[in-house]
Write a protein that holds these residues in place. Structure first.
Motif, PDB file in Angstrom:
ATOM      1  N   VAL A 337       0.796  -1.237   0.000  1.00 47.00           N
ATOM      2  CA  VAL A 337       0.000   0.000   0.000  1.00 47.00           C
ATOM      3  C   VAL A 337       0.827   1.286   0.000  1.00 47.00           C
ATOM      4  CG1 VAL A 337      -1.867  -1.173   1.219  1.00 47.00           C
ATOM      5  CG2 VAL A 337      -0.169   0.123   2.535  1.00 47.00           C
ATOM      6  N   LYS A 340       0.680   3.447  -3.179  1.00 52.87           N
ATOM      7  CA  LYS A 340      -0.670   3.986  -3.359  1.00 52.87           C
ATOM      8  C   LYS A 340      -0.892   5.196  -2.456  1.00 52.87           C
ATOM      9  CE  LYS A 340      -2.772  -0.456  -4.644  1.00 52.87           C
ATOM     10  NZ  LYS A 340      -3.781  -1.486  -4.260  1.00 52.87           N
ATOM     11  N   ILE A 341      -0.432   5.102  -1.215  1.00 52.88           N
ATOM     12  CA  ILE A 341      -0.570   6.231  -0.284  1.00 52.88           C
ATOM     13  C   ILE A 341       0.250   7.419  -0.776  1.00 52.88           C
ATOM     14  CG2 ILE A 341      -0.016   7.008   2.057  1.00 52.88           C
ATOM     15  CD1 ILE A 341      -0.741   4.186   3.027  1.00 52.88           C
ATOM     16  N   ARG A 346      -6.752   5.761  -3.244  1.00 52.30           N
ATOM     17  CA  ARG A 346      -7.618   5.324  -2.151  1.00 52.30           C
ATOM     18  C   ARG A 346      -7.062   4.059  -1.510  1.00 52.30           C
ATOM     19  NH1 ARG A 346     -13.906   5.327  -3.535  1.00 52.30           N
ATOM     20  NH2 ARG A 346     -13.848   4.834  -1.308  1.00 52.30           N
ATOM     21  N   VAL A 347      -6.926   4.096  -0.195  1.00 51.86           N
ATOM     22  CA  VAL A 347      -6.448   2.953   0.587  1.00 51.86           C
ATOM     23  C   VAL A 347      -7.340   2.835   1.816  1.00 51.86           C
ATOM     24  CG1 VAL A 347      -4.531   2.036   1.949  1.00 51.86           C
ATOM     25  CG2 VAL A 347      -4.063   3.190  -0.219  1.00 51.86           C
ATOM     26  N   THR A 349      -8.970   2.246   5.541  1.00 53.06           N
ATOM     27  CA  THR A 349      -8.592   2.836   6.830  1.00 53.06           C
ATOM     28  C   THR A 349      -7.657   1.920   7.613  1.00 53.06           C
ATOM     29  OG1 THR A 349     -10.717   3.981   6.920  1.00 53.06           O
ATOM     30  CG2 THR A 349      -9.487   3.792   8.989  1.00 53.06           C
ATOM     31  N   ASP A 351      -5.590  -0.388   6.490  1.00 52.76           N
ATOM     32  CA  ASP A 351      -4.260  -0.413   5.884  1.00 52.76           C
ATOM     33  C   ASP A 351      -3.507   0.889   6.157  1.00 52.76           C
ATOM     34  OD1 ASP A 351      -4.294  -2.963   4.849  1.00 52.76           O
ATOM     35  OD2 ASP A 351      -5.216  -2.369   2.954  1.00 52.76           O
ATOM     36  N   ARG A 352      -4.233   2.010   6.152  1.00 52.71           N
ATOM     37  CA  ARG A 352      -3.584   3.296   6.437  1.00 52.71           C
ATOM     38  C   ARG A 352      -3.091   3.344   7.878  1.00 52.71           C
ATOM     39  NH1 ARG A 352      -3.691   7.588   3.091  1.00 52.71           N
ATOM     40  NH2 ARG A 352      -4.942   7.420   1.190  1.00 52.71           N
ATOM     41  N   LEU A 353      -3.895   2.827   8.801  1.00 51.17           N
ATOM     42  CA  LEU A 353      -3.502   2.805  10.202  1.00 51.17           C
ATOM     43  C   LEU A 353      -2.267   1.934  10.404  1.00 51.17           C
ATOM     44  CD1 LEU A 353      -4.010   3.556  13.141  1.00 51.17           C
ATOM     45  CD2 LEU A 353      -5.593   1.612  13.298  1.00 51.17           C
ATOM     46  N   TYR A 355      -0.064   1.209   8.160  1.00 52.82           N
ATOM     47  CA  TYR A 355       1.073   1.901   7.519  1.00 52.82           C
ATOM     48  C   TYR A 355       1.611   2.993   8.434  1.00 52.82           C
ATOM     49  CZ  TYR A 355       3.942   4.140   3.936  1.00 52.82           C
ATOM     50  OH  TYR A 355       4.992   4.664   3.230  1.00 52.82           O
ATOM     51  N   ALA A 356       0.699   3.695   9.134  1.00 47.66           N
ATOM     52  CA  ALA A 356       1.133   4.751  10.055  1.00 47.66           C
ATOM     53  C   ALA A 356       1.967   4.168  11.191  1.00 47.66           C
ATOM     54  CB  ALA A 356      -0.079   5.486  10.620  1.00 47.66           C
ATOM     55  N   ASP A 359       5.232   3.382   9.772  1.00 45.26           N
ATOM     56  CA  ASP A 359       5.995   4.595   9.539  1.00 45.26           C
ATOM     57  C   ASP A 359       6.732   5.014  10.812  1.00 45.26           C
ATOM     58  OD1 ASP A 359       6.620   6.720   7.578  1.00 45.26           O
ATOM     59  OD2 ASP A 359       5.671   8.017   9.060  1.00 45.26           O
TER      60      ASP A 359
END
Length: 678
Positions: A337, A340-341, A346-347, A349, A351-353, A355-356, A359
């Motif tokens: 992902v 894409k981010i 669009r990713v 929620t 997957d975004r969490l 990834y955060a 990070d």
């Protein structure tokens, strides 16, 4: 020290002292732009240099004073409009100022590769008829003195670092700091000289010759590429506009001064945008220095990004089990992902969490280790970069892009717009650049950055530039369906095998070099029944593998001939063959036999250019016995090779080199991508 402090070594405190005011309204040369920067942003930091662990800074006001004083000093030595001034050394503020000082009075700077041996340097200096040289240190002074009788036009030599030069004959040698200070003092006390220097500045025009950059000489003697201020400024504007560069940006300058990329990124764009150029203490401190400065704009050839990743992966092998597992988990997630981010796609929620979290734990620390935390945009070019490596950096949040450029274009031919970043292409034509594909597949381009001519070589100029202003790039390529340019190889190197299959050697070599264990590769196959390859292993990556696996070795040669190393490289070759088999245009170029060379290819031995490009013809001649063995069915071959050591001594390496046979696979036959588009 970092940011835009007002400290300026040697600077006067009277900021009321006006900058040069007699400049024509048209800011069409780089010295005029320096005057503009001193007027509109006098206290903003323009250059930094790390010396003995301390960053020294110069603002635009001080840079203007120094360059003007430098120009006065050059004028005092008799340098006049059209004269050539050599610049030799590592990235140092005063060497960049030397270019501007020469341009101020209408002279032409000639940057020379600092790692050139004396004879290579002598050719460029004599061909350019250099009258004055500005160098970094004793090493470069010694080389110039060694070849002085081959450069009869050379008069004075100015040096930046005095260490070791105290007892030299200073009749023709001058320390730069004193030289510039004396020039400034003369301007203050001699109004007539000030009038001459400011008049020379005003007389400069955009169509004037700004610089001659000598090519690295891949196929013969270096050629002097003549670029005007208009050429270089047009290219610099293309890059600044495309990436929205401004005075708040920071770049670290470490690439060769003689390379067009450094001239555009660290000189032209810096002066045009007013951004800050940071010169590292040494090649070994580049990553640390970049981390300290927090650079926002970066460029590096693929090998630099490959080496950083290789060292990271090597360190992770030595980490604890839990740390290795966490690293792998989050890197795998980034691979799914991360791009894409970065692209704003669009990713979900969840997957975004995740990834955060990654990070915080992995990606952020990695970017910090690489010195890329504050990066706004990073570029790589010169050679193809491995798709996996390219995607890795983008997946952890580094906005890495590719561009395609040439010295003859003042760099820019294609760039990758945001949201259209592909690992296997080099982007779309830069705004203002036209590209067409010739009938033989050669890429031709036309732009405001196109060079004036080759110095003293009208025949080569006519061969390279068409009557309607297009430049023959020498590269073969095609436009993919997405409108992006894809470079296959040098047009002259693309050949045919005996069965009619296309043979693009660089395309094959780059696929091999995608593996961290392989540093260099040279492929043969034109006019032959199959492809054979020479491989150089990467001593850092393979050496670390050897330590982890208790493989004992005493030299590169011994490690290169180790059976386990051959097995490792054979695995990579097999993967490359499977990849080529999936590409109908390239499937016939699968590798049938390979060997691992007994020594690393080296520029000092003539096998690489000073920009680390393979000199294919020279290698073929030097290693003819190994090529014969590849194609006569031998399982090994004896070779003796003369080498040049760092201290200049000559020696001979003898070895018995093993040759390995490989499986080739049936070629898939799906519809190919169209070959060309405009």
């Amino acid at each position: 020290m970092h940011a835009n402090e007002a400290e300026r070594p040697g600077a006067r405190l009277d900021r009321e002292r006006p900058v040069t005011t007699s400049v024509a309204a048209r800011e069409d040369t780089f010295p005029k732009l320096i005057v503009r920067n001193a007027r509109v942003r006098p206290r903003r930091t323009a250059f930094r240099h790390k010396d003995l662990g301390i960053w020294q800074s110069w603002d635009w006001g001080r840079v203007h004073e120094s360059v003007r004083g430098f120009a006065a000093g050059l004028h005092g030595l008799g340098v006049r409009k059209g004269d050539k001034v050599a610049i030799v050394g590592a990235n140092r503020p005063r060497l960049y100022w030397a270019m501007a000082a020469a341009q101020w009075i209408g002279a032409v700077p000639i940057p020379v590769y600092a790692d050139s041996v004396a004879e290579e340097m002598a050719y460029v200096l004599s061909h350019a008829e250099v009258v004055t040289a500005v160098v970094q240190d004793q090493e470069q002074v010694d080389k110039l003195l060694q070849v002085a009788d081959q450069v009869p036009t050379l008069g004075h030599v100015l040096y930046d670092e005095p260490r070791g030069l105290r007892d030299y004959d200073h009749a023709r040698l001058h320390p730069l700091t004193e030289f510039i200070a004396e020039g400034e003092a003369r301007l203050a006390r001699e109004p007539e000289l000030a009038s001459v220097i400011d008049g020379a500045l005003e007389a400069g025009r955009g169509e004037d010759l700004a610089i001659i950059l000598y090519t690295s000489g891949t196929t013969g003697r270096p050629k002097g590429v003549m670029l005007t201020h208009d050429n270089v400024l047009a290219a610099a504007r293309m890059g600044c506009d495309f990436d929205r560069l401004d005075e708040t940006d920071e770049i670290i300058a470490y690439l060769p001064l003689a390379w067009v990329g450094d001239h555009i990124f660290s000189y032209a764009q810096a002066i045009l945008a007013g951004l800050c150029v940071n010169c590292p203490e040494s090649p070994e401190t580049i990553v640390e220095d970049r981390r300290e400065i927090g650079t926002t704009y970066a460029f590096a050839p693929p090998r630099v990004f490959e080496n950083m990743l290789t060292l990271t992966m090597v360190r992770m092998e030595d980490a604890g089990r839990i740390k290795r597992a966490m690293f792998k988990y989050f890197i795998d997630h980034a691979g799914k992902v991360g791009e894409k981010i970065l692209n704003g796609e669009r990713v979900g929620t969840g997957d975004r969490l995740l990834y955060a979290i990654g990070d915080f734990l992995v990606y952020g620390p990695l970017r910090n280790r690489f010195g890329l935390t504050g990066i706004k945009v990073g570029y790589t070019a010169g050679e193809a970069i491995g798709p996996e490596i390219f995607r890795f950096y983008r997946s952890i949040g580094v906005n890495l892009k590719q561009l395609y450029g040439q010295t003859e274009a003042s760099v820019y031919v294609t760039m990758q717009p945001d949201g259209e970043i592909y690992a296997d292409t080099v982007g779309r034509p830069v705004p203002g650049v036209e590209i067409k594909i010739d009938e033989n597949g050669e890429v031709l381009f036309r732009s405001p950055g196109v060079f004036l001519a080759y110095y003293k070589d009208d025949a080569k100029t006519a061969e390279t530039k068409t009557q309607d202003g297009f430049v023959r790039s020498g590269d073969a390529g095609f436009f993919a369906e997405n409108g992006h340019l894809k470079i296959i190889d040098r047009a002259k190197d693309v050949g045919k095998m005996n069965d009619g299959s296309l043979f693009p050697p660089k395309y094959v070599e780059n696929k091999l070099k995608f593996y961290p264990n392989i540093k260099e590769a040279v492929a043969y196959g034109n006019g032959r029944d199959f492809v054979g390859v020479f491989v150089n292993i990467d001593l850092t990556a393979v050496g670390n593998w050897a330590e982890r696996n208790n493989v004992i070795y005493a030299s590169y040669q011994e490690l290169a001939q180790n059976p386990q190393v051959y097995e490792m490289i054979a695995g990579h070759v097999d993967e490359v063959n499977r990849s080529l088999a999936a590409e109908p245009m390239m499937g016939g170029a699968q590798i049938k036999r390979f060997l691992i060379l007994h020594k690393e290819l080296d520029a000092d031995d003539g096998e690489l250019t000073r920009t680390q490009k393979v000199r294919r013809g020279f290698i073929a001649e030097r290693y003819q016995p190994l090529i014969d063995a590849l194609y006569d069915g031998s399982s090994e071959a004896d070779i003796r090779t003369e080498v040049t050591f760092e201290d200049g001594r000559k020696g001979v390496i003898a070895a018995r080199v093993k040759i390995r046979d490989m499986q080739v696979y049936p070629v898939e036959t799906h519809a190919p991508v169209r070959e060309a588009a405009e």
